[in-house]
Every structure is written in structure tokens, then in C-alpha cells.
Design a protein around this motif. Structure first.
Motif, PDB file in Angstrom:
ATOM      1  N   ASN A  65     -22.787 -28.031 -40.779  1.00 57.99           N
ATOM      2  CA  ASN A  65     -21.431 -27.678 -40.399  1.00 57.99           C
ATOM      3  C   ASN A  65     -20.860 -28.869 -39.645  1.00 57.99           C
ATOM      4  O   ASN A  65     -21.475 -29.330 -38.672  1.00 57.99           O
ATOM      5  N   VAL A  66     -19.712 -29.351 -40.074  1.00 58.04           N
ATOM      6  CA  VAL A  66     -19.131 -30.555 -39.468  1.00 58.04           C
ATOM      7  C   VAL A  66     -18.917 -30.370 -37.968  1.00 58.04           C
ATOM      8  O   VAL A  66     -19.227 -31.266 -37.173  1.00 58.04           O
ATOM      9  N   ILE A  67     -18.438 -29.201 -37.554  1.00 65.52           N
ATOM     10  CA  ILE A  67     -18.136 -28.982 -36.132  1.00 65.52           C
ATOM     11  C   ILE A  67     -19.413 -28.757 -35.325  1.00 65.52           C
ATOM     12  O   ILE A  67     -19.687 -29.466 -34.361  1.00 65.52           O
ATOM     13  N   ALA A  68     -20.209 -27.760 -35.712  1.00 63.51           N
ATOM     14  CA  ALA A  68     -21.427 -27.429 -34.950  1.00 63.51           C
ATOM     15  C   ALA A  68     -22.460 -28.542 -35.038  1.00 63.51           C
ATOM     16  O   ALA A  68     -23.140 -28.845 -34.048  1.00 63.51           O
ATOM     17  N   GLY A  69     -22.580 -29.163 -36.200  1.00 64.08           N
ATOM     18  CA  GLY A  69     -23.565 -30.227 -36.365  1.00 64.08           C
ATOM     19  C   GLY A  69     -23.258 -31.434 -35.508  1.00 64.08           C
ATOM     20  O   GLY A  69     -24.145 -31.991 -34.857  1.00 64.08           O
ATOM     21  N   LEU A  70     -22.000 -31.840 -35.488  1.00 65.61           N
ATOM     22  CA  LEU A  70     -21.621 -33.051 -34.751  1.00 65.61           C
ATOM     23  C   LEU A  70     -21.248 -32.800 -33.296  1.00 65.61           C
ATOM     24  O   LEU A  70     -21.039 -33.753 -32.538  1.00 65.61           O
ATOM     25  N   ALA A  71     -21.171 -31.533 -32.895  1.00 71.72           N
ATOM     26  CA  ALA A  71     -20.795 -31.213 -31.512  1.00 71.72           C
ATOM     27  C   ALA A  71     -21.766 -31.824 -30.512  1.00 71.72           C
ATOM     28  O   ALA A  71     -21.367 -32.248 -29.421  1.00 71.72           O
ATOM     29  N   GLY A  72     -23.041 -31.898 -30.872  1.00 71.62           N
ATOM     30  CA  GLY A  72     -24.028 -32.487 -29.966  1.00 71.62           C
ATOM     31  C   GLY A  72     -23.817 -33.973 -29.763  1.00 71.62           C
ATOM     32  O   GLY A  72     -23.923 -34.481 -28.647  1.00 71.62           O
TER      33      GLY A  72
ATOM     34  N   LEU B  32     -24.624 -22.527 -30.914  1.00 73.13           N
ATOM     35  CA  LEU B  32     -25.033 -21.126 -30.815  1.00 73.13           C
ATOM     36  C   LEU B  32     -23.967 -20.198 -31.396  1.00 73.13           C
ATOM     37  O   LEU B  32     -24.291 -19.221 -32.076  1.00 73.13           O
ATOM     38  N   ILE B  33     -22.707 -20.504 -31.141  1.00 74.73           N
ATOM     39  CA  ILE B  33     -21.621 -19.716 -31.729  1.00 74.73           C
ATOM     40  C   ILE B  33     -21.704 -19.784 -33.248  1.00 74.73           C
ATOM     41  O   ILE B  33     -21.591 -18.776 -33.938  1.00 74.73           O
ATOM     42  N   TYR B  34     -21.951 -20.963 -33.758  1.00 78.69           N
ATOM     43  CA  TYR B  34     -22.069 -21.134 -35.215  1.00 78.69           C
ATOM     44  C   TYR B  34     -23.251 -20.347 -35.782  1.00 78.69           C
ATOM     45  O   TYR B  34     -23.113 -19.606 -36.754  1.00 78.69           O
ATOM     46  N   VAL B  35     -24.409 -20.509 -35.164  1.00 77.32           N
ATOM     47  CA  VAL B  35     -25.623 -19.879 -35.686  1.00 77.32           C
ATOM     48  C   VAL B  35     -25.532 -18.355 -35.636  1.00 77.32           C
ATOM     49  O   VAL B  35     -25.930 -17.667 -36.578  1.00 77.32           O
TER      50      VAL B  35
ATOM     51  N   THR C  22     -22.670 -16.328 -35.054  1.00 77.66           N
ATOM     52  CA  THR C  22     -21.448 -15.614 -35.472  1.00 77.66           C
ATOM     53  C   THR C  22     -20.897 -16.083 -36.807  1.00 77.66           C
ATOM     54  O   THR C  22     -20.201 -15.329 -37.466  1.00 77.66           O
ATOM     55  N   GLY C  23     -21.155 -17.323 -37.172  1.00 73.53           N
ATOM     56  CA  GLY C  23     -20.568 -17.848 -38.395  1.00 73.53           C
ATOM     57  C   GLY C  23     -19.080 -18.134 -38.281  1.00 73.53           C
ATOM     58  O   GLY C  23     -18.416 -18.405 -39.276  1.00 73.53           O
ATOM     59  N   TRP C  24     -18.543 -18.091 -37.065  1.00 70.70           N
ATOM     60  CA  TRP C  24     -17.110 -18.310 -36.873  1.00 70.70           C
ATOM     61  C   TRP C  24     -16.639 -19.680 -37.353  1.00 70.70           C
ATOM     62  O   TRP C  24     -15.466 -19.853 -37.657  1.00 70.70           O
ATOM     63  N   LEU C  25     -17.516 -20.624 -37.403  1.00 69.75           N
ATOM     64  CA  LEU C  25     -17.126 -21.974 -37.802  1.00 69.75           C
ATOM     65  C   LEU C  25     -17.475 -22.264 -39.256  1.00 69.75           C
ATOM     66  O   LEU C  25     -17.472 -23.420 -39.679  1.00 69.75           O
ATOM     67  N   SER C  26     -17.734 -21.230 -40.042  1.00 71.34           N
ATOM     68  CA  SER C  26     -18.216 -21.423 -41.416  1.00 71.34           C
ATOM     69  C   SER C  26     -17.216 -22.159 -42.313  1.00 71.34           C
ATOM     70  O   SER C  26     -17.604 -22.725 -43.327  1.00 71.34           O
ATOM     71  N   PHE C  27     -15.944 -22.191 -41.922  1.00 71.06           N
ATOM     72  CA  PHE C  27     -14.950 -22.935 -42.706  1.00 71.06           C
ATOM     73  C   PHE C  27     -15.272 -24.427 -42.750  1.00 71.06           C
ATOM     74  O   PHE C  27     -14.790 -25.145 -43.625  1.00 71.06           O
ATOM     75  N   ALA C  28     -16.117 -24.897 -41.790  1.00 69.98           N
ATOM     76  CA  ALA C  28     -16.468 -26.325 -41.731  1.00 69.98           C
ATOM     77  C   ALA C  28     -17.861 -26.590 -42.305  1.00 69.98           C
ATOM     78  O   ALA C  28     -18.405 -27.671 -42.130  1.00 69.98           O
ATOM     79  N   ASP C  29     -18.434 -25.604 -43.020  1.00 73.84           N
ATOM     80  CA  ASP C  29     -19.743 -25.803 -43.649  1.00 73.84           C
ATOM     81  C   ASP C  29     -19.646 -26.831 -44.774  1.00 73.84           C
ATOM     82  O   ASP C  29     -18.590 -27.011 -45.382  1.00 73.84           O
ATOM     83  N   TYR C  30     -20.764 -27.472 -45.039  1.00 73.97           N
ATOM     84  CA  TYR C  30     -20.860 -28.368 -46.187  1.00 73.97           C
ATOM     85  C   TYR C  30     -22.186 -28.094 -46.885  1.00 73.97           C
ATOM     86  O   TYR C  30     -23.064 -27.411 -46.353  1.00 73.97           O
ATOM     87  N   SER C  31     -22.344 -28.627 -48.050  1.00 76.19           N
ATOM     88  CA  SER C  31     -23.537 -28.406 -48.864  1.00 76.19           C
ATOM     89  C   SER C  31     -24.773 -28.968 -48.168  1.00 76.19           C
ATOM     90  O   SER C  31     -24.783 -30.112 -47.708  1.00 76.19           O
ATOM     91  N   PHE C  32     -25.810 -28.160 -48.100  1.00 76.36           N
ATOM     92  CA  PHE C  32     -27.048 -28.513 -47.415  1.00 76.36           C
ATOM     93  C   PHE C  32     -28.092 -28.968 -48.426  1.00 76.36           C
ATOM     94  O   PHE C  32     -28.297 -28.328 -49.451  1.00 76.36           O
ATOM     95  N   HIS C  33     -28.752 -30.069 -48.127  1.00 80.16           N
ATOM     96  CA  HIS C  33     -29.840 -30.551 -48.974  1.00 80.16           C
ATOM     97  C   HIS C  33     -31.149 -30.345 -48.209  1.00 80.16           C
ATOM     98  O   HIS C  33     -31.232 -30.657 -47.018  1.00 80.16           O
TER      99      HIS C  33
END
Length: 195
Positions: A146-153, A59-62, A64-75
Motif C-alpha cells: 500500500n503506497v500510504i501504509a507502506g511508505l508511512a514508516g 495498523l489502521i491499514y492492516v 481496517t483496510g481504510w487505505l485500500s484505495f492505495a493498494d498495489y499489486s503484491f509480488h
């Protein structure tokens, strides 16, 4: 499918999760008496880890974008696959609640008149609700690029699962004995014929 649409799918999946669980949680809180509980500090910490990984961090990622430094290319294909996995997770979540009925609780608790459920989704796996959570964590990893938000679950729920599953099965063995042992022999834990 874009990352924004994938995030919306993830959000609606979370809303669906709540909509499925709410009536069971409300009913069981009012009508069932807890006769045995292992709801302790350890359980609270494990639930907090799972909630953080499956809700708070994403939710923080979606929003606020605070974790955007860990984004990766989306297919786009991962968004389509994530949507399918989310649908499967919600379906399994619904089935497990329906099949468990008044035996359900958010924590390790036994209720009055608790019985061993081995039909419906429980015919194929002993813990279909955990199957649903693993699918939810996978859907999150696919839908949130996002490596952090995606894998947090996966990390958060993984901590709950591996910190709880042996305690839960020990409690079931203590209460249901040989009936549960036989059920364990013929039924996989979480994924049919795999684990």
C-alpha cells in the motif's frame, strides 16, 4: 507469500520490536538518573511523526483496510525480501540496545555515568539503532503493499531522523569533545562506508 502473510510478518516484527525494547526501557527508567535532556515540544512532535508512520498508519491499514484505495499489486518476492529485512532490523535493534546498555533512552538524554560506546555494533556505525529503524521502515514498505501504509514508516521515521540527528551529534560533541570527533572520523553515521 501472500499480502496477508506479509501483514502478519509485519505485525510480529512490531511485537518483536516491543519485546526487545521493553526490558531496557523499564530498567533505564528505574535505575538511571537523567542529567541532561533535550526532551521538548520538537522532540515530542518528531517522536509522534515516527510513531504514526511506523505504527499508527500501518495498523489502521492492516486492521481496517481504510487505505485500500492505495493498494498495489503484491509480488511474493517482496514479501520474502521484506521478511529478511525485518529479521535484520530486529537483530540490529537487539544489538544496539545490548551494546548501549544503561546509556539508552528513547529521547535525547544523557544519564548519570554516561559513557561513549564505540564497541559492538557501535564499532561500525555511530547510530546502529537508527540503522535498525531505517531497516524497519524498508521492511514495512516491502511487506505492506500500500503506497500510504507502506511508505508511512520511511516518511515518519525520516522526519525524526533528519530532525534529530544533528542535535544528537551536537550533544555528543559537547559532552565527549575530541573523543567523539575522532569517533566521527573513523565511523559512519548509519550505514558502514556509505553514510
Amino acid at each position: 507469500m501472500t499480502p496477508e502473510v506479509a501483514s502478519i510478518v509485519w505485525l510480529f516484527g512490531g511485537i518483536g520490536w516491543y519485546v526487545i525494547r521493553f526490558p531496557y526501557q523499564r530498567r533505564n527508567r528505574r535505575k538511571n538518573t537523567v542529567v541532561q535532556s533535550q526532551f521538548d515540544l520538537r522532540e515530542n512532535i518528531l517522536l509522534g511523526c515516527s510513531l504514526s508512520g511506523l505504527a499508527v498508519v500501518p495498523l489502521i491499514y492492516v486492521f481496517t483496510g481504510w487505505l485500500s484505495f492505495a493498494d498495489y499489486s503484491f509480488h511474493w518476492l517482496q514479501g520474502v525480501l521484506g521478511t529478511a529485512v525485518m529479521a535484520a532490523a530486529l537483530w540490529m535493534f537487539h544489538l544496539s540496545h545490548r551494546d548501549l546498555g544503561r546509556n539508552w533512552s528513547v529521547s535525547l538524554e544523557l544519564r548519570d555515568s554516561h559513557n561513549l560506546v564505540t564497541e559492538g555494533s557501535y564499532r561500525y556505525v555511530r547510530h546502529p539503532m537508527y540503522t535498525a529503524f531505517w531497516l524497519l521502515a524498508l521492511a514495512q514498505a516491502l511487506l505492506l503493499p500500500n503506497v500510504i501504509a507502506g511508505l508511512a514508516g520511511v516518511v515518519g521515521f525520516g522526519m525524526l531522523f533528519f530532525g534529530r540527528i544533528d542535535r544528537e551529534e551536537s550533544m555528543m560533541l559537547a559532552v565527549f569533545g575530541d573523543e567523539y570527533r575522532q569517533y566521527m572520523r573513523r565511523t559512519a553515521r548509519v550505514f558502514p562506508k556509505i553514510y
